[in-house]
Scaffold this motif. Structure first.
Motif, PDB file in Angstrom:
ATOM      1  N   GLU A 150       0.844  -1.193   0.000  1.00 58.38           N
ATOM      2  CA  GLU A 150       0.000   0.000   0.000  1.00 58.38           C
ATOM      3  C   GLU A 150       0.881   1.246   0.000  1.00 58.38           C
ATOM      4  N   VAL A 151       0.548   2.184  -0.897  1.00 58.09           N
ATOM      5  CA  VAL A 151       1.321   3.413  -1.058  1.00 58.09           C
ATOM      6  C   VAL A 151       0.364   4.601  -1.002  1.00 58.09           C
ATOM      7  N   HIS A 152       0.695   5.570  -0.162  1.00 58.07           N
ATOM      8  CA  HIS A 152      -0.126   6.782  -0.033  1.00 58.07           C
ATOM      9  C   HIS A 152       0.638   7.947  -0.659  1.00 58.07           C
ATOM     10  N   LEU A 153       0.003   8.601  -1.645  1.00 58.27           N
ATOM     11  CA  LEU A 153       0.644   9.709  -2.351  1.00 58.27           C
ATOM     12  C   LEU A 153      -0.355  10.816  -2.611  1.00 58.27           C
ATOM     13  N   SER A 154       0.174  12.026  -2.767  1.00 58.36           N
ATOM     14  CA  SER A 154      -0.656  13.174  -3.118  1.00 58.36           C
ATOM     15  C   SER A 154      -0.454  13.504  -4.591  1.00 58.36           C
ATOM     16  N   LEU A 155      -1.541  13.521  -5.347  1.00 55.67           N
ATOM     17  CA  LEU A 155      -1.475  13.884  -6.764  1.00 55.67           C
ATOM     18  C   LEU A 155      -1.620  15.381  -6.975  1.00 55.67           C
ATOM     19  N   SER A 156      -2.423  15.997  -6.148  1.00 59.13           N
ATOM     20  CA  SER A 156      -2.687  17.425  -6.324  1.00 59.13           C
ATOM     21  C   SER A 156      -2.773  18.106  -4.969  1.00 59.13           C
ATOM     22  N   SER A 157      -1.866  19.047  -4.736  1.00 55.57           N
ATOM     23  CA  SER A 157      -1.886  19.768  -3.464  1.00 55.57           C
ATOM     24  C   SER A 157      -2.985  20.816  -3.426  1.00 55.57           C
ATOM     25  N   SER A 158      -3.385  21.303  -4.609  1.00 55.00           N
ATOM     26  CA  SER A 158      -4.406  22.361  -4.653  1.00 55.00           C
ATOM     27  C   SER A 158      -5.820  21.808  -4.581  1.00 55.00           C
ATOM     28  N   GLY A 352      10.215  -0.247  -6.116  1.00 55.35           N
ATOM     29  CA  GLY A 352       9.794   0.669  -5.076  1.00 55.35           C
ATOM     30  C   GLY A 352       9.540   2.086  -5.537  1.00 55.35           C
ATOM     31  N   LEU A 353       9.544   3.002  -4.564  1.00 50.86           N
ATOM     32  CA  LEU A 353       9.119   4.387  -4.772  1.00 50.86           C
ATOM     33  C   LEU A 353      10.322   5.323  -4.903  1.00 50.86           C
ATOM     34  N   TYR A 354      10.222   6.240  -5.879  1.00 47.48           N
ATOM     35  CA  TYR A 354      11.270   7.236  -6.122  1.00 47.48           C
ATOM     36  C   TYR A 354      10.608   8.600  -6.316  1.00 47.48           C
ATOM     37  N   ARG A 355      11.387   9.649  -6.014  1.00 47.29           N
ATOM     38  CA  ARG A 355      10.865  11.010  -6.168  1.00 47.29           C
ATOM     39  C   ARG A 355      11.896  11.885  -6.865  1.00 47.29           C
ATOM     40  N   LEU A 356      11.428  12.704  -7.774  1.00 50.15           N
ATOM     41  CA  LEU A 356      12.256  13.684  -8.462  1.00 50.15           C
ATOM     42  C   LEU A 356      11.449  14.967  -8.542  1.00 50.15           C
ATOM     43  N   ARG A 357      11.871  15.958  -7.779  1.00 47.62           N
ATOM     44  CA  ARG A 357      11.113  17.210  -7.623  1.00 47.62           C
ATOM     45  C   ARG A 357       9.688  16.891  -7.149  1.00 47.62           C
ATOM     46  N   ASN A 358       8.669  17.256  -7.925  1.00 42.27           N
ATOM     47  CA  ASN A 358       7.292  16.999  -7.500  1.00 42.27           C
ATOM     48  C   ASN A 358       6.712  15.739  -8.134  1.00 42.27           C
ATOM     49  N   SER A 359       7.551  14.974  -8.808  1.00 37.36           N
ATOM     50  CA  SER A 359       7.082  13.765  -9.489  1.00 37.36           C
ATOM     51  C   SER A 359       7.506  12.513  -8.725  1.00 37.36           C
ATOM     52  N   VAL A 376      13.808 -14.846  -4.640  1.00 37.89           N
ATOM     53  CA  VAL A 376      14.411 -14.835  -3.307  1.00 37.89           C
ATOM     54  C   VAL A 376      14.520 -13.379  -2.869  1.00 37.89           C
ATOM     55  N   ASN A 377      13.875 -13.047  -1.761  1.00 35.56           N
ATOM     56  CA  ASN A 377      13.949 -11.704  -1.189  1.00 35.56           C
ATOM     57  C   ASN A 377      13.374 -10.638  -2.120  1.00 35.56           C
ATOM     58  N   ALA A 378      12.530 -11.048  -3.054  1.00 36.84           N
ATOM     59  CA  ALA A 378      11.875 -10.102  -3.961  1.00 36.84           C
ATOM     60  C   ALA A 378      10.474 -10.628  -4.265  1.00 36.84           C
ATOM     61  N   PRO A 379       9.573 -10.578  -3.300  1.00 32.97           N
ATOM     62  CA  PRO A 379       8.271 -11.240  -3.445  1.00 32.97           C
ATOM     63  C   PRO A 379       7.393 -10.588  -4.513  1.00 32.97           C
ATOM     64  N   PRO A 380       6.499 -11.373  -5.122  1.00 36.21           N
ATOM     65  CA  PRO A 380       5.523 -10.798  -6.049  1.00 36.21           C
ATOM     66  C   PRO A 380       4.630  -9.805  -5.319  1.00 36.21           C
ATOM     67  N   GLU A 381       4.091  -8.865  -6.077  1.00 36.31           N
ATOM     68  CA  GLU A 381       3.260  -7.867  -5.399  1.00 36.31           C
ATOM     69  C   GLU A 381       2.098  -7.376  -6.247  1.00 36.31           C
ATOM     70  N   ILE A 382       1.043  -7.031  -5.552  1.00 35.84           N
ATOM     71  CA  ILE A 382      -0.051  -6.205  -6.063  1.00 35.84           C
ATOM     72  C   ILE A 382       0.071  -4.888  -5.324  1.00 35.84           C
ATOM     73  N   THR A 383       0.055  -3.778  -6.049  1.00 35.40           N
ATOM     74  CA  THR A 383       0.226  -2.483  -5.397  1.00 35.40           C
ATOM     75  C   THR A 383      -1.098  -1.735  -5.349  1.00 35.40           C
ATOM     76  N   LEU A 384      -1.437  -1.282  -4.155  1.00 31.25           N
ATOM     77  CA  LEU A 384      -2.642  -0.484  -3.940  1.00 31.25           C
ATOM     78  C   LEU A 384      -2.242   0.934  -3.571  1.00 31.25           C
ATOM     79  N   PHE A 385      -2.578   1.884  -4.464  1.00 31.71           N
ATOM     80  CA  PHE A 385      -2.270   3.294  -4.212  1.00 31.71           C
ATOM     81  C   PHE A 385      -3.503   4.002  -3.664  1.00 31.71           C
ATOM     82  N   HIS A 386      -3.264   4.826  -2.652  1.00 28.93           N
ATOM     83  CA  HIS A 386      -4.287   5.736  -2.128  1.00 28.93           C
ATOM     84  C   HIS A 386      -3.863   7.135  -2.547  1.00 28.93           C
ATOM     85  N   LEU A 387      -4.491   7.683  -3.563  1.00 21.81           N
ATOM     86  CA  LEU A 387      -4.067   8.958  -4.132  1.00 21.81           C
ATOM     87  C   LEU A 387      -4.983  10.086  -3.687  1.00 21.81           C
ATOM     88  N   THR A 388      -4.408  11.111  -3.105  1.00 19.67           N
ATOM     89  CA  THR A 388      -5.196  12.264  -2.662  1.00 19.67           C
ATOM     90  C   THR A 388      -4.855  13.489  -3.502  1.00 19.67           C
TER      91      THR A 388
END
Length: 388
Positions: A150-158, A352-359, A376-388
């Motif tokens: 699960e990943v929580h991110l902001s798409l729009s601050s305004s 995983g997650l990376y950031r460059l400026r506002n992206s 090994v040490n890299a499990p399969p994943e389904i990613t659920l984003f909560h975008l605000t």
């Protein structure tokens, strides 16, 4: 390399067998078993590499009795071969040095302690068996060790979305020998339980044959999302299929392929754009065309199978880029806080997650495997984003 490793292991095993204290009759029987094992392994290699054996949807008996054990053995034995080769080279150098020292001192070498020799042989045997055990564990881990990130991110601050927009991403399904329709149905049901507003797939739907595409499309089309399902092609679609036919098949099942294009979604929390490009290496990607006509202030999600588009996407103010391709390395070793895997050597964005400026960029580890059914040490994943 596989054939060379098998021949080396056979010679090494035969030598150890002849040096053992077993009876002559037992040695002969074990030698026949050893020859039978390695010959059958090589036959399976040749059969599948030359497509003598059926690759499409084999029966569970063939899959779990022949294909999986051979794949597990092949992957693990390659590392066992490297360990044994290193041990033999080290032993050879040690003997040369020891002989030189003895010659210079004009003295006879001290006899080796039999118990020490036995300890060394037992330790070496355990060390070379370890990769086989790890390979077996990794095959089970690849099938059963998946989780939901699960990943929580902001798409729009305004104009934040309230409640958050739920976006589910899957990648690198690799439908084929080691990703069966039953497994894909299980994943699809898990995604359905998440109740996504938006469902996205970031390429590599097949492993090594377009024959395996229909069951993948069928199971992924079972996922119901409020604002639709969107996908992009990966390198395997170009290598083993015909992109135009694949796009038509997805569109017919209700999954939109974003092929250097975008769509604007009107949702009850505002507007959002979703764009997609073709594979960066073997496709014909065109980021400019994919974003053509988009308002740069509109929150945008970009789908790209490979993550290396991220710096260019960030320069275009893309809010979030979603990628896959690298499987998190698939086999990863963590040492002193550092992660070492093929992916970590090939890309600055292995997982995983990376950031460059506002992206932001998120690289999904994928559901399937390629090359070997081992993780090994890299499990399969389904990613659920909560975008605000």
């Amino acid at each position: 390399m596989l054939v060379a490793s098998q021949l080396y292991l056979f010679v090494r095993g035969d030598r150890a067998l002849q040096q053992s204290r077993w009876s002559l009759r037992r040695k002969k029987l074990l030698r026949l078993a050893l020859i039978g094992f390695f010959v059958s392994t090589l036959i399976i290699y040749i059969a599948f590499l030359s497509r003598w054996a059926p690759l499409e949807h084999p029966s569970p008996l063939i899959l779990y009795l022949f294909i999986y054990p051979t794949a597990i053995w092949s992957f693990g034995s390659l590392f066992s071969f490297l360990l044994l080769l290193l041990a033999d080279l080290t032993g050879y150098c040690a003997r040369l040095i020891r002989a030189k020292v003895v010659q210079q001192n004009e003295a006879s070498a001290l006899p080796l302690d039999p118990s020490r020799r036995m300890f060394m042989q037992t330790s070496l045997g355990a060390l070379t068996a370890a990769p086989i055990l790890v390979s077996g564990y990794g095959a089970s881990y690849a099938s059963n060790g998946w989780g939901i990130e699960e990943v929580h991110l902001s798409l729009s601050s305004s104009h934040p979305f309230d409640p958050p927009l739920k976006v589910v991403q899957v990648s690198d399904i690799h439908s084929g020998l080691f990703m069966t329709p039953d497994q894909m149905r299980h994943y699809a049901e898990a995604i359905r339980q998440l109740g996504p507003d938006l469902f996205v797939l970031t390429g590599d739907f097949i492993a090594n044959s377009a024959v395996d595409l229909p069951p993948c499309i069928k199971e992924m089309a079972r996922v119901e999302s409020r604002y639709g399902s969107f996908a992009v092609l990966g390198n395997h679609e170009h290598w083993y299929g015909e992109p135009e036919k694949i796009i038509t098949a997805f569109e017919g099942a209700g999954i939109s392929i974003l092929h250097n294009s975008h769509q604007i979604l009107e949702i009850d929390r505002g507007s959002i754009a979703i764009a997609g490009i073709d594979d960066l290496r073997v496709g014909r990607p065109n980021l400019g065309r994919a974003l053509d006509g988009l308002n740069p202030t509109l929150p945008t999600i970009l789908l790209s199978h490979r993550p290396e588009i991220f710096p260019r996407a960030a320069a275009r103010n893309i809010t979030l880029t979603l990628s896959g391709h690298y499987h998190g390395g698939q086999v990863k070793v963590s040492v002193l806080g550092l992660s070492i895997s093929p992916a970590h050597l090939l890309s600055p964005y292995p997982e995983g997650l990376y950031r460059l400026r506002n992206s932001h960029l998120y690289v999904n580890r994928g559901l399937g495997t390629t090359g070997t059914p081992v993780r090994v040490n890299a499990p399969p994943e389904i990613t659920l984003f909560h975008l605000t």
